[in-house]
Design a protein around this motif. Structure first.
Motif, PDB file in Angstrom:
ATOM      1  N   TRP A 188      37.825  49.185  30.766  1.00  0.00           N
ATOM      2  CA  TRP A 188      37.902  49.986  31.975  1.00  0.00           C
ATOM      3  C   TRP A 188      36.622  51.223  31.706  1.00  0.00           C
ATOM      4  N   ASP A 189      36.370  51.427  30.370  1.00  0.00           N
ATOM      5  CA  ASP A 189      35.194  52.660  30.191  1.00  0.00           C
ATOM      6  C   ASP A 189      33.871  51.857  30.704  1.00  0.00           C
ATOM      7  N   TRP A 190      33.680  50.675  30.643  1.00  0.00           N
ATOM      8  CA  TRP A 190      32.675  49.733  30.749  1.00  0.00           C
ATOM      9  C   TRP A 190      32.139  49.619  32.141  1.00  0.00           C
ATOM     10  N   GLY A 191      33.183  50.073  33.142  1.00  0.00           N
ATOM     11  CA  GLY A 191      32.669  50.476  34.379  1.00  0.00           C
ATOM     12  C   GLY A 191      33.334  49.306  35.385  1.00  0.00           C
ATOM     13  N   PRO A 192      33.331  49.644  36.646  1.00  0.00           N
ATOM     14  CA  PRO A 192      33.948  48.747  37.501  1.00  0.00           C
ATOM     15  C   PRO A 192      32.927  47.895  38.113  1.00  0.00           C
ATOM     16  N   PRO A 193      33.270  46.825  39.190  1.00  0.00           N
ATOM     17  CA  PRO A 193      31.967  46.258  39.644  1.00  0.00           C
ATOM     18  C   PRO A 193      31.448  47.137  40.564  1.00  0.00           C
ATOM     19  N   SER A 194      30.386  46.760  41.053  1.00  0.00           N
ATOM     20  CA  SER A 194      29.530  47.191  42.160  1.00  0.00           C
ATOM     21  C   SER A 194      30.387  47.351  43.331  1.00  0.00           C
ATOM     22  N   ASP A 195      30.330  48.460  44.113  1.00  0.00           N
ATOM     23  CA  ASP A 195      30.839  48.659  45.489  1.00  0.00           C
ATOM     24  C   ASP A 195      30.405  47.375  46.400  1.00  0.00           C
ATOM     25  N   SER A 196      29.194  46.922  46.135  1.00  0.00           N
ATOM     26  CA  SER A 196      28.635  45.739  46.973  1.00  0.00           C
ATOM     27  C   SER A 196      29.312  44.427  46.633  1.00  0.00           C
ATOM     28  N   MET A 197      30.411  44.544  45.716  1.00  0.00           N
ATOM     29  CA  MET A 197      31.080  43.196  45.376  1.00  0.00           C
ATOM     30  C   MET A 197      32.431  43.392  46.367  1.00  0.00           C
ATOM     31  N   THR A 198      32.214  42.701  47.559  1.00  0.00           N
ATOM     32  CA  THR A 198      33.221  43.012  48.394  1.00  0.00           C
ATOM     33  C   THR A 198      33.940  41.828  48.838  1.00  0.00           C
ATOM     34  N   GLY A 199      33.716  40.507  48.103  1.00  0.00           N
ATOM     35  CA  GLY A 199      34.301  39.385  48.237  1.00  0.00           C
ATOM     36  C   GLY A 199      35.359  39.222  47.657  1.00  0.00           C
ATOM     37  N   ALA A 200      35.991  37.880  47.176  1.00  0.00           N
ATOM     38  CA  ALA A 200      37.310  37.807  46.651  1.00  0.00           C
ATOM     39  C   ALA A 200      37.613  38.431  45.342  1.00  0.00           C
ATOM     40  N   VAL A 201      38.706  38.467  44.734  1.00  0.00           N
ATOM     41  CA  VAL A 201      39.153  38.771  43.451  1.00  0.00           C
ATOM     42  C   VAL A 201      40.151  37.987  43.055  1.00  0.00           C
ATOM     43  N   LEU A 202      39.612  37.322  41.845  1.00  0.00           N
ATOM     44  CA  LEU A 202      40.516  36.375  41.038  1.00  0.00           C
ATOM     45  C   LEU A 202      41.052  37.137  39.932  1.00  0.00           C
ATOM     46  N   VAL A 203      42.516  37.188  40.053  1.00  0.00           N
ATOM     47  CA  VAL A 203      43.138  38.192  39.138  1.00  0.00           C
ATOM     48  C   VAL A 203      43.844  37.235  38.057  1.00  0.00           C
ATOM     49  N   VAL A 204      43.488  37.455  36.720  1.00  0.00           N
ATOM     50  CA  VAL A 204      43.906  36.534  35.528  1.00  0.00           C
ATOM     51  C   VAL A 204      45.227  37.490  35.146  1.00  0.00           C
ATOM     52  N   GLY A 205      46.389  37.179  35.066  1.00  0.00           N
ATOM     53  CA  GLY A 205      47.481  38.041  34.641  1.00  0.00           C
ATOM     54  C   GLY A 205      48.344  38.717  35.798  1.00  0.00           C
ATOM     55  N   GLY A 206      49.190  39.561  35.630  1.00  0.00           N
ATOM     56  CA  GLY A 206      50.117  40.111  36.464  1.00  0.00           C
ATOM     57  C   GLY A 206      49.716  41.347  37.095  1.00  0.00           C
ATOM     58  N   GLN A 207      48.387  42.056  36.446  1.00  0.00           N
ATOM     59  CA  GLN A 207      48.160  43.299  36.923  1.00  0.00           C
ATOM     60  C   GLN A 207      46.531  43.306  37.506  1.00  0.00           C
ATOM     61  N   PRO A 208      46.069  43.789  38.923  1.00  0.00           N
ATOM     62  CA  PRO A 208      46.876  44.576  39.554  1.00  0.00           C
ATOM     63  C   PRO A 208      47.398  43.727  40.785  1.00  0.00           C
ATOM     64  N   MET A 209      48.820  43.946  40.957  1.00  0.00           N
ATOM     65  CA  MET A 209      49.429  43.186  42.242  1.00  0.00           C
ATOM     66  C   MET A 209      49.936  44.199  43.187  1.00  0.00           C
ATOM     67  N   GLN A 210      49.498  45.560  42.976  1.00  0.00           N
ATOM     68  CA  GLN A 210      49.783  46.667  44.009  1.00  0.00           C
ATOM     69  C   GLN A 210      49.238  46.125  45.414  1.00  0.00           C
ATOM     70  N   SER A 211      50.086  45.957  46.470  1.00  0.00           N
ATOM     71  CA  SER A 211      49.482  45.589  47.794  1.00  0.00           C
ATOM     72  C   SER A 211      48.663  46.645  48.338  1.00  0.00           C
ATOM     73  N   SER A 212      48.650  47.796  47.869  1.00  0.00           N
ATOM     74  CA  SER A 212      47.520  48.844  48.350  1.00  0.00           C
ATOM     75  C   SER A 212      46.281  48.778  47.829  1.00  0.00           C
ATOM     76  N   LEU A 213      46.168  47.804  46.452  1.00  0.00           N
ATOM     77  CA  LEU A 213      44.739  47.733  46.132  1.00  0.00           C
ATOM     78  C   LEU A 213      43.961  46.284  46.474  1.00  0.00           C
ATOM     79  N   MET A 214      45.006  45.471  46.894  1.00  0.00           N
ATOM     80  CA  MET A 214      44.354  43.797  46.887  1.00  0.00           C
ATOM     81  C   MET A 214      45.093  43.384  48.061  1.00  0.00           C
ATOM     82  N   ALA A 215      44.263  42.610  48.779  1.00  0.00           N
ATOM     83  CA  ALA A 215      45.062  42.000  50.043  1.00  0.00           C
ATOM     84  C   ALA A 215      44.749  40.587  50.224  1.00  0.00           C
ATOM     85  N   GLY A 216      45.843  39.612  50.734  1.00  0.00           N
ATOM     86  CA  GLY A 216      45.880  38.226  50.692  1.00  0.00           C
ATOM     87  C   GLY A 216      45.855  37.647  49.343  1.00  0.00           C
ATOM     88  N   CYS A 217      46.759  38.127  48.809  1.00  0.00           N
ATOM     89  CA  CYS A 217      46.958  37.628  47.246  1.00  0.00           C
ATOM     90  C   CYS A 217      47.977  36.462  47.513  1.00  0.00           C
TER      91      CYS A 217
END
Length: 497
Positions: free
Chosen positions: A426-455
């Protein structure tokens, strides 16, 4: 008068040949097996952390990541290359144990037997095989014990400088060293010799420690002491289980024979008038255990202190082994213990044979298997993202093991750098805000509906051999996008445990 007698006492010669033989065997065995299986999840994290060298990390001080960087830089970023430093630390530990035996008056036989008993315990075998903070901590604890015994035996205050340096190094690796310092301090205050406290060399030793830990404490303070948050989480999540298992595991970790030896050593330090000066070491063990039980610490935290008690118990046990029947019984138990230690601590079985008793005894064996397969499964899921969108898509993992595996093996599958909210990732930083494409999530976190769409789950991890480790059946989820820029959602993705 007692202190003067102790100070002038001559010690037995160092048993270089037999102790060297024990160390050489340990070196050969660990080196021969260091490349089997693969990286442990923690090792993958240390390799990644070593590429972000700093004075601290969310869950640890800098020594182990720095050693990981040094070892892989010299010997290559492979399990074998990483574990060179672990092997050397393990060999150094048993040599220190032999010196502890000598400090307590042990002859050549006592020295090499002490080294052998320490080296063959399941705990020592397991942590010697791979690099971890515990591998380095084991060496630091035994070094501190040796230097404190030298101080108590000789009364020479200059040893406070070495003690201060070791404590500083321990703080740079794992703050658990403070528990041992507290235990030894209580022992000296209760049983003495308290004269070692009445010298300006003590202040000099404290100064050495403070100089060494200053940059580490500054980093922790600047980052709101995340290590304390991690420690409280461990206690809250596992505290009850740790307390239940604590006492039984003190007998299991060193094997039954090793347990008999350290118990004999504890009793000898209490009873033997000639070792009255070392009674603080005996006192430190119950103090350390009480602290760990109150805090809900893991049962293995105290094992390095058991290694320091073993040299005191070897001579009484050897004296007891005066009959053939006793030697035979102990020989059988020792043989069984060695076999169990090797099977459960070292990668001698085929990975498919780990399910069942081996993983039940030492689950860390299973955490060294399946990382290339996990990365390959992620790569197959990654191809479900249209090629035109991949440049702006992200791989996000639930834990640092997954992230470390993809970071290490991913380039071979043309995967991008992964991101994670776990520990220092987490300290090493988030992706750039220009990364607006898909997100491949490995594992169960995060699955909050408020953070990711179309999962939707697109795959489950399969290590190919049915090994029941932590990543077995890990879901791989493909989300169409985040619901806000990465810089906005990143604070909500942080995980301390």
């Amino acid at each position: 008068m007692t202190q003067e007698v102790v100070t002038t006492k001559s010690l037995p010669a160092v048993a270089w040949r037999p102790v060297g033989l024990v160390a050489a065997i340990q070196l050969v065995v660990l080196t021969a097996l260091s490349g089997r299986y693969g990286f442990h999840r923690d090792e993958l994290y240390f390799v990644a952390a070593g590429k972000h060298l700093d004075w601290g990390y969310t869950d640890q001080p800098p020594i182990t990541p720095a050693l990981a960087w040094l070892s892989t830089s010299i010997f290559g970023e492979t399990p074998f290359g990483l574990r060179v430093v672990a092997t050397l630390a393990a060999v150094a530990t048993i040599i220190v144990i032999a010196y502890v035996a000598r400090e307590l008056g042990g002859n050549s036989t006592v020295q090499w037997v002490s080294a052998a008993v320490a080296a063959l315990g399941p705990f020592v075998v397991a942590v010697s095989h791979m690099l971890s903070t515990t591998t380095i901590d084991m060496l630091i604890w035994t070094l501190l014990g040796l230097f404190v015994l030298r101080l108590l035996r000789t009364g020479d205050g200059r040893w406070w400088l070495a003690i201060g340096a070791v404590i500083g190094a321990g703080m740079a690796n794992k703050w658990l060293i403070l528990v041992l310092v507290f235990g030894l301090a209580v022992g000296v205050l209760v049983f003495g010799p308290r004269a070692v406290l009445r010298t300006w060399w003590l202040a000099a030793g404290v100064a050495v420690t403070l100089v060494l830990v200053a940059p580490i404490m500054v980093w922790q303070a600047a980052n709101d002491f995340p290590m304390l948050t991690v420690a409280s989480g461990i206690s809250e999540d596992d505290g009850a289980e740790n307390r239940i298992l604590f006492i039984p595991m003190q007998l299991v970790y060193p094997t039954p024979v090793g347990a008999a030896v350290w118990i004999a050593g504890l009793l000898r330090l209490w009873r033997d008038p000639s070792l009255r000066w070392a009674r603080a070491l005996a006192m430190s063990y119950p103090v350390v255990c009480i602290v760990l039980l109150i805090a809900g610490g893991k049962p293995y935290y105290s094992v390095p202190l058991l290694l320091l008690l073993i040299p005191a118990g070897v001579q009484p046990v050897l004296n007891w082994l005066t009959t053939t029947s006793r030697r035979a019984v102990v020989g059988v138990f020792a043989a069984i213990g060695v076999v169990l230690a090797v099977i459960t601590g070292l990668p001698v079985l085929p990975p498919s044979g780990l399910n069942g008793p081996v993983l039940a005894i030492n689950k860390e064996q299973g955490e060294q298997v399946g990382w290339p397969e996990l990365t390959a499964n992620v790569a197959r899921a990654w191809t479900q993202i249209p090629e035109a969108q991949r440049a702006t898509s992200v791989i996000f993992t639930s834990n640092y093991g997954q992230a470390g595996a993809i970071e290490h093996y991913g380039p071979g599958f043309a995967l991008p750098q992964p991101h994670s909210g776990h520990m220092s990732y987490w300290d090493w930083g988030p992706p750039s805000d220009s990364m607006t494409g898909a997100v491949l999530v490995v594992g169960g976190q995060p699955m909050q509906s408020s953070l990711m769409a179309g999962c939707r789950i697109v795959a489950e991890n399969d290590n190919g051999i049915g090994l029941d480790n932590e990543e077995k059946d890990t879901p791989i989820t493909l989300c169409d996008r985040t619901t806000a820029p990465w810089s906005v959602i990143w604070p909500q993705l942080r995980r301390f445990y």
